[in-house]
Design a protein around this motif. Structure first.
Motif, PDB file in Angstrom:
ATOM      1  N   ARG A   9       0.829  -1.211   0.000  1.00 51.45           N
ATOM      2  CA  ARG A   9       0.000   0.000   0.000  1.00 51.45           C
ATOM      3  C   ARG A   9       0.860   1.256   0.000  1.00 51.45           C
ATOM      4  O   ARG A   9       1.882   1.322   0.689  1.00 51.45           O
ATOM      5  CB  ARG A   9      -0.926  -0.004   1.215  1.00 51.45           C
ATOM      6  N   TRP A  35      -0.153   0.627  -6.093  1.00 49.31           N
ATOM      7  CA  TRP A  35      -1.171   1.612  -6.460  1.00 49.31           C
ATOM      8  C   TRP A  35      -0.530   2.954  -6.744  1.00 49.31           C
ATOM      9  O   TRP A  35       0.462   3.325  -6.119  1.00 49.31           O
ATOM     10  CB  TRP A  35      -2.180   1.809  -5.321  1.00 49.31           C
ATOM     11  N   ASP A  37      -1.702   6.222  -6.053  1.00 44.09           N
ATOM     12  CA  ASP A  37      -2.672   7.078  -5.365  1.00 44.09           C
ATOM     13  C   ASP A  37      -2.082   8.470  -5.183  1.00 44.09           C
ATOM     14  O   ASP A  37      -0.924   8.605  -4.782  1.00 44.09           O
ATOM     15  CB  ASP A  37      -3.027   6.514  -3.983  1.00 44.09           C
ATOM     16  N   GLY A 158     -10.078  -0.926 -14.306  1.00 37.71           N
ATOM     17  CA  GLY A 158     -10.665  -1.031 -12.978  1.00 37.71           C
ATOM     18  C   GLY A 158     -11.870  -0.133 -12.822  1.00 37.71           C
ATOM     19  O   GLY A 158     -11.988   0.902 -13.468  1.00 37.71           O
ATOM     20  N   ASP A 178     -12.093  -3.297  -6.739  1.00 40.52           N
ATOM     21  CA  ASP A 178     -11.475  -2.944  -5.467  1.00 40.52           C
ATOM     22  C   ASP A 178     -12.119  -3.725  -4.323  1.00 40.52           C
ATOM     23  O   ASP A 178     -13.030  -4.536  -4.514  1.00 40.52           O
ATOM     24  CB  ASP A 178     -11.502  -1.430  -5.233  1.00 40.52           C
ATOM     25  N   SER A 179     -11.635  -3.480  -3.110  1.00 37.89           N
ATOM     26  CA  SER A 179     -12.019  -4.314  -1.971  1.00 37.89           C
ATOM     27  C   SER A 179     -13.455  -4.100  -1.508  1.00 37.89           C
ATOM     28  O   SER A 179     -13.920  -4.814  -0.622  1.00 37.89           O
ATOM     29  CB  SER A 179     -11.063  -4.070  -0.795  1.00 37.89           C
ATOM     30  N   TYR A 200      -9.340  -7.220  -5.374  1.00 36.01           N
ATOM     31  CA  TYR A 200      -8.654  -6.870  -4.137  1.00 36.01           C
ATOM     32  C   TYR A 200      -9.531  -7.271  -2.951  1.00 36.01           C
ATOM     33  O   TYR A 200     -10.744  -7.030  -2.963  1.00 36.01           O
ATOM     34  CB  TYR A 200      -8.392  -5.368  -4.061  1.00 36.01           C
ATOM     35  N   GLN A 229      -4.905  -7.464   0.725  1.00 36.76           N
ATOM     36  CA  GLN A 229      -4.336  -6.215   1.212  1.00 36.76           C
ATOM     37  C   GLN A 229      -4.581  -6.087   2.706  1.00 36.76           C
ATOM     38  O   GLN A 229      -5.638  -6.447   3.219  1.00 36.76           O
ATOM     39  CB  GLN A 229      -4.939  -5.006   0.479  1.00 36.76           C
TER      40      GLN A 229
END
Length: 254
Positions: A9, A35, A37, A158, A178-179, A200, A229
């Motif tokens: 992360r 990622w 971000d 995504g 995503d999660s 994820y 993650q």
């Protein structure tokens, strides 16, 4: 068979990446995902370092925010990584967080249009094509990579909303969820496309039985790859990637 990876992360500082990458390589982890971000870490710069430090580890970057990056630059960077480290890099693109895009003056009025134009141009450039296009957001005139990949690089898309996921099915070589995606979302996405689906999954647990069941449920729902993650405040990323590798090694092969 479903593959299992882990996330580094970007809330962790860049200088902590190397020991995590080496732990992933040494433990036999299939893939490490990064990622991009705002305003934390560059996905491409981190991927370059991770690939250079290792011999077999696969590295995914998901997602790259398309409003932030000119498509020719993304194609150049991706092609460079693929030529230096063939078959070891996966690139995913997406809208980016809209508030962040607004902060840097890159927010667009139609993110779906941008993602469609961008992904089409990126895939064409990575396939070695010479591209001329004049879209609402993406404009290229006689652009081709001088050093294209030896083979086309898959471009994953995504998203979470239904319109973005529908678009991903049309334009992507794979979809990244995503999660926040639950099993029903995974089933729905998988039923609408034949290409790979990366999911994820956030877990703070080191209980092998619990995590194995979690991965199995995602596999049953149709995920082709599960990327685990830790919460943002994780204190032992090296230990986590070793744990994920041990879960992968203990799973049945049939």
């Amino acid at each position: 068979m479903i593959t299992l990876g882990a996330v580094y992360r970007p809330q962790l500082p860049p200088e902590r990446l190397r020991p995590v990458v080496l732990a992933a390589e040494e433990s036999g982890l299939d893939s490490l995902w990064l990622w991009e971000d705002c305003f934390l870490e560059s996905g491409i710069a981190a991927a370059s370092a991770a690939l250079a430090w290792t011999e077999r580890l696969k590295v995914g970057v998901g997602l790259l925010p398309v409003p932030l990056r000119n498509v020719a630059l993304t194609a150049m960077e991706t092609a460079t990584l693929e030529r230096m480290f063939p078959g070891r890099v996966t690139i995913g693109v997406g809208h980016g967080v809209q508030d962040w895009m607004g902060q840097v003056g890159a927010r667009v009025s139609s993110p779906l249009t941008l993602l469609r134009e961008y992904t089409g141009a990126l895939r064409a450039l990575l396939a070695g094509e010479r591209v001329t296009t004049s879209g609402r957001y993406v404009s290229l005139t006689d652009v081709a990579l001088d050093w294209p990949p030896a083979a086309p690089v898959p471009v994953y898309v995504g998203g979470l909303g239904p319109k973005t996921l529908e678009l991903a099915a049309q334009i992507g070589d794979g979809t990244i969820l995503d999660s926040s995606a639950d099993l029903e979302r995974v089933r729905s996405v998988r039923s609408s496309r034949e290409h790979p689906v990366v999911v994820y999954v956030e877990t703070g647990s080191r209980d092998r039985g619990h995590v194995t069941e979690l991965v199995a449920s995602m596999a049953e729902a149709g995920a082709s790859s599960v990327v685990l993650q830790q919460p943002a405040a994780c204190e032992d990323p090296e230990g986590f990637v070793r744990f994920v590798a041990s879960v992968a090694a203990s799973r049945p092969t049939g």
